[in-house]
Design a protein around this motif. Structure first.
Motif, PDB file in Angstrom:
ATOM      1  N   VAL A 180     -17.379   5.933  -5.640  1.00  0.00           N
ATOM      2  CA  VAL A 180     -15.951   5.279  -5.936  1.00  0.00           C
ATOM      3  C   VAL A 180     -15.685   4.443  -4.852  1.00  0.00           C
ATOM      4  O   VAL A 180     -15.836   4.730  -3.719  1.00  0.00           O
ATOM      5  CB  VAL A 180     -15.113   6.449  -6.032  1.00  0.00           C
ATOM      6  N   LEU A 181     -14.786   3.345  -5.336  1.00  0.00           N
ATOM      7  CA  LEU A 181     -14.648   2.382  -4.221  1.00  0.00           C
ATOM      8  C   LEU A 181     -13.044   2.205  -4.436  1.00  0.00           C
ATOM      9  O   LEU A 181     -12.499   2.135  -5.349  1.00  0.00           O
ATOM     10  CB  LEU A 181     -15.153   1.029  -4.615  1.00  0.00           C
ATOM     11  N   ASP A 182     -12.549   2.344  -3.250  1.00  0.00           N
ATOM     12  CA  ASP A 182     -11.086   2.222  -2.772  1.00  0.00           C
ATOM     13  C   ASP A 182     -10.668   0.741  -3.063  1.00  0.00           C
ATOM     14  O   ASP A 182     -11.189  -0.215  -2.449  1.00  0.00           O
ATOM     15  CB  ASP A 182     -10.517   2.764  -1.613  1.00  0.00           C
ATOM     16  N   VAL A 183      -9.945   0.293  -4.013  1.00  0.00           N
ATOM     17  CA  VAL A 183      -9.652  -1.207  -3.974  1.00  0.00           C
ATOM     18  C   VAL A 183      -7.986  -1.367  -3.859  1.00  0.00           C
ATOM     19  O   VAL A 183      -7.380  -0.421  -4.229  1.00  0.00           O
ATOM     20  CB  VAL A 183      -9.954  -1.733  -5.449  1.00  0.00           C
ATOM     21  N   VAL A 184      -7.745  -2.377  -3.336  1.00  0.00           N
ATOM     22  CA  VAL A 184      -6.133  -2.754  -2.977  1.00  0.00           C
ATOM     23  C   VAL A 184      -5.814  -3.909  -3.717  1.00  0.00           C
ATOM     24  O   VAL A 184      -6.319  -5.012  -3.692  1.00  0.00           O
ATOM     25  CB  VAL A 184      -5.998  -2.826  -1.557  1.00  0.00           C
ATOM     26  N   TYR A 185      -4.807  -3.594  -4.748  1.00  0.00           N
ATOM     27  CA  TYR A 185      -4.407  -4.911  -5.640  1.00  0.00           C
ATOM     28  C   TYR A 185      -2.859  -5.107  -5.478  1.00  0.00           C
ATOM     29  O   TYR A 185      -2.189  -6.028  -6.043  1.00  0.00           O
ATOM     30  CB  TYR A 185      -4.751  -4.810  -7.205  1.00  0.00           C
ATOM     31  N   ASN A 186      -2.243  -4.325  -4.838  1.00  0.00           N
ATOM     32  CA  ASN A 186      -0.890  -4.562  -4.397  1.00  0.00           C
ATOM     33  C   ASN A 186      -0.486  -5.339  -3.529  1.00  0.00           C
ATOM     34  O   ASN A 186       0.688  -6.022  -3.357  1.00  0.00           O
ATOM     35  CB  ASN A 186      -0.105  -3.152  -4.238  1.00  0.00           C
ATOM     36  N   LEU A 246      -7.504   3.091  -6.902  1.00  0.00           N
ATOM     37  CA  LEU A 246      -6.369   2.121  -7.070  1.00  0.00           C
ATOM     38  C   LEU A 246      -5.447   2.415  -6.096  1.00  0.00           C
ATOM     39  O   LEU A 246      -4.607   3.484  -6.280  1.00  0.00           O
ATOM     40  CB  LEU A 246      -5.998   1.742  -8.444  1.00  0.00           C
ATOM     41  N   ASP A 247      -5.359   1.711  -5.109  1.00  0.00           N
ATOM     42  CA  ASP A 247      -4.396   1.943  -3.950  1.00  0.00           C
ATOM     43  C   ASP A 247      -2.808   1.808  -4.372  1.00  0.00           C
ATOM     44  O   ASP A 247      -2.470   0.546  -4.960  1.00  0.00           O
ATOM     45  CB  ASP A 247      -4.714   1.138  -2.715  1.00  0.00           C
ATOM     46  N   ALA A 248      -1.997   2.754  -4.162  1.00  0.00           N
ATOM     47  CA  ALA A 248      -0.481   2.407  -4.245  1.00  0.00           C
ATOM     48  C   ALA A 248       0.016   1.715  -5.588  1.00  0.00           C
ATOM     49  O   ALA A 248       0.585   0.491  -5.416  1.00  0.00           O
ATOM     50  CB  ALA A 248       0.062   1.984  -2.949  1.00  0.00           C
ATOM     51  N   VAL A 249      -0.468   1.962  -6.555  1.00  0.00           N
ATOM     52  CA  VAL A 249      -0.165   1.442  -7.780  1.00  0.00           C
ATOM     53  C   VAL A 249       1.238   1.359  -8.233  1.00  0.00           C
ATOM     54  O   VAL A 249       1.699   0.382  -8.955  1.00  0.00           O
ATOM     55  CB  VAL A 249      -0.697   2.062  -9.176  1.00  0.00           C
ATOM     56  N   ALA A 283      -5.652   6.594  -9.882  1.00  0.00           N
ATOM     57  CA  ALA A 283      -4.786   5.885  -9.166  1.00  0.00           C
ATOM     58  C   ALA A 283      -4.007   6.505  -8.078  1.00  0.00           C
ATOM     59  O   ALA A 283      -4.026   8.041  -7.989  1.00  0.00           O
ATOM     60  CB  ALA A 283      -3.723   5.562 -10.260  1.00  0.00           C
ATOM     61  N   GLU A 284      -3.607   5.917  -7.035  1.00  0.00           N
ATOM     62  CA  GLU A 284      -2.581   6.527  -6.030  1.00  0.00           C
ATOM     63  C   GLU A 284      -1.242   6.122  -6.659  1.00  0.00           C
ATOM     64  O   GLU A 284      -1.183   4.895  -6.585  1.00  0.00           O
ATOM     65  CB  GLU A 284      -3.028   5.969  -4.683  1.00  0.00           C
TER      66      GLU A 284
END
Length: 588
Positions: A180-186, A246-249, A283-284
């Protein structure tokens, strides 16, 4: 031959600079704002950049390779050059799995994907099912957590670049490990972020703790949403990843009828069917809203799982006695019991820390427990402490064993943070390497001011200092020596027990029964035929338990007879159906 394409809706002239030769790009029919040109001489390894209205040469917003850093030119990357060796891989379901969160740069002294491969057998012997990588999208400098990434389509070069990540995923799959990869879209980081030069990637309509919000619902947002969704699909498809975290959705500001998370879930489901293997989204969120993991068909957003901070806070506060900050609403065993049975402690109740009511109840009769990730430590809960101190730095070994037992026999999908399994003594600090002097100074001073506001009077390591990073690197000599070897064996036995007993992966929250006694500092959790009895106090206690054999005990003085388990101070016992204690993990 390479076709170069870029979205630059506000530009009047766009060129691609290929090895210092400029090629005029043309508008793409039926794709407003897109420009394209074919360059026959360009191929894998060719450096290039885009020029908007005769300005500077800029890196590609969808660059797949940034060997010269975040400010440098992009490089053409051919995905087909990697020969995959995981043809038989069909994925690993999230239900029943144990996750292991690691940061590539500090997991090994070398800090690369290839060096991490050499430690994968340790994870296999521990009983891990899924490796969760902290962000690897290209970010500035030679070290960092990765949450200030600015080239979301490129793999951080110091780790090994795109080829290194593919070798890592391949090696994991050969060992039966999903990735699993942590991704940051926020948000994007402040250094090397050139997206606003190309178009309306950000909006002033909303603000985040990190700056302007990503434009998901304002004019021009169709292409920005496509940038996010297609990036997620790229990781799953081209890098054979099994899932994304998914970081800090909660910081994804989107008022559209179809939220970007729902759109992403739909597209991932389509890709899952096309590839024929398990894919999932974790999701986070800070909202305590179960609609996040509710299926789209019943009005939810369709995430497969989410992190559960309330469980962490309840367990951490019960073990440590800490009550500062957001721990102020946690600590009593009654609160931990609620977290274990209801998921969210704040489920519409008053939050002292927030000064308002917070959250929404989980329908425990209809929601699977595996959809919530539980953890005793993670990168945030360690790294966002002033000195990056782990629980092993201050907790009694018996309490560490109790924490591990409640995590790994509890109802949620457990996640371990690298080194937690042996009680690593190395801290995990917040570290950065911003090249801009003023930015680096601002980060250092800002972090010190933040902790001073909370009453912290001790050291706050300088995030920009190389030593802050170096002391965060795991010491791999520790697992083989006392007392770390005993805690490592404890984790292995718990994970093996979890794999052997179906009660411990039962998804029904209605089958979790927790009793507690605040005066005696004891807690008993029952899951079918399995009972976990924990004494968090210093005085011995007698605890009534259902019939069962001792399967795993943290202290040789623990005895069981006539429906009572005698627990010395700070001890835990797992009881249930035979046979007796397990010796280690078994992998099929």
């Amino acid at each position: 031959m390479t076709v170069f394409e870029v979205w630059a809706p506000e530009a009047g002239r766009v060129e691609v600079d290929v090895d210092d030769v400029r090629h005029l790009m043309q508008p793409v029919a039926r794709r407003p704002g897109w420009w394209s040109v074919e360059v026959p001489a360009a191929s894998h390894g060719t450096d290039y950049g885009f020029v908007l209205d005769d300005g500077d040469v800029l890196p590609d917003p969808r660059s797949r390779w940034q060997p010269h850093g975040v400010h440098g030119r992009s490089r053409v990357y051919d995905d087909d050059l990697h020969e995959w060796g995981d043809d038989g891989w069909r994925g690993r379901p999230l239900a029943g799995a144990v996750l292991y969160e690691l940061h590539v740069g500090t997991f090994t002294p070398e800090g690369t994907f290839d060096a991490a491969v050499d430690r994968l057998d340790h994870l296999v012997s521990l009983g891990i099912d899924i490796v969760e990588l902290l962000p690897v999208a290209a970010f500035p400098g030679e070290r960092g957590w990765g949450y200030d990434g600015v080239h979301l389509w490129a793999v951080y070069e110091p780790y090994g670049g795109p080829g290194g990540l593919k070798r890592f995923v391949d090696a994991c799959h050969r060992r039966g490990l999903a990735v699993v990869l942590d991704v940051v879209y926020n948000h994007l980081g402040p250094s090397g972020n050139y997206l606003s030069r190309y178009g309306p990637y950000f909006t002033s309509a909303y603000h985040t703790p990190w700056g302007p919000a990503v434009n998901l619902d304002q004019p021009g947002s169709d292409e920005v949403r496509a940038y996010v969704v297609e990036n997620a699909l790229m990781w799953l498809r081209d890098y054979h990843l099994d899932g994304l975290r998914l970081d800090a959705v909660h910081a994804l500001a989107d008022t559209r009828a179809v939220h970007v998370l729902e759109e992403l879930a739909t597209r991932v489901e389509t890709l899952r069917g096309h590839l024929g293997r398990d894919l999932f989204l974790i999701a986070e969120s800070d909202l305590n809203d179960p609609r996040l993991v509710t299926p789209r068909e019943t009005g939810g957003l369709g995430m497969d799982a989410q992190w559960s901070d309330d469980f962490h806070h309840a367990l951490h506060a019960a073990l440590t006695g800490e009550r500062q900050g957001y721990y102020c609403d946690f600590g009593p065993l009654e609160v931990l019991a609620r977290a274990l049975t209801e998921v969210f402690v704040h489920n519409g109740t008053w939050s002292t820390f927030r000064g308002r009511s917070h959250g929404r109840p989980v329908d425990v009769s209809r929601t699977s427990a595996h959809r919530f990730l539980g953890y005793l430590q993670n990168h945030d809960q360690v790294g966002n402490r002033a000195t990056g101190d782990r629980l092993s730095g201050g907790l009694d070994p018996g309490l560490l064993k109790i924490g591990a037992a409640l995590l790994l026999t509890g109802p949620f999908t457990p996640l371990l943070f690298m080194g937690e399994e042996w009680g690593a003594t190395t801290p995990w600090c917040y570290f950065t390497d911003h090249e801009e002097t003023e930015l680096g100074r601002a980060v250092t001073e800002g972090r010190r001011r933040e902790f001073a506001r909370h009453g912290w009077t001790g050291e706050v390591p300088d995030p920009q200092a190389v030593d802050t990073f170096r002391r965060s690197v795991l010491d791999w000599s520790e697992p083989g020596r006392a007392p770390h070897d005993a805690l490592l064996a404890w984790h292995r036995e718990l994970i093996a027990l979890r794999r052997r007993l179906p009660e411990l992966t039962d998804p029904r929250l209605t089958e979790v029964i927790v009793d507690h006694d605040e005066t005696e500092h004891r807690l008993v959790m029952r899951r079918g035929r399995v009972t976990v009895a924990a004494n968090l106090g210093s005085a011995p206690v007698l605890v009534p338990v259902p019939p069962g054999e001792p399967l795993l005990t943290s202290d040789p003085a623990i005895t069981v007879s006539a429906g009572l388990v005698a627990l010395p101070g700070v001890a835990v016992a797992v009881l249930g159906p035979g046979p007796g204690p397990v010796s280690g993990p078994v992998r099929s």
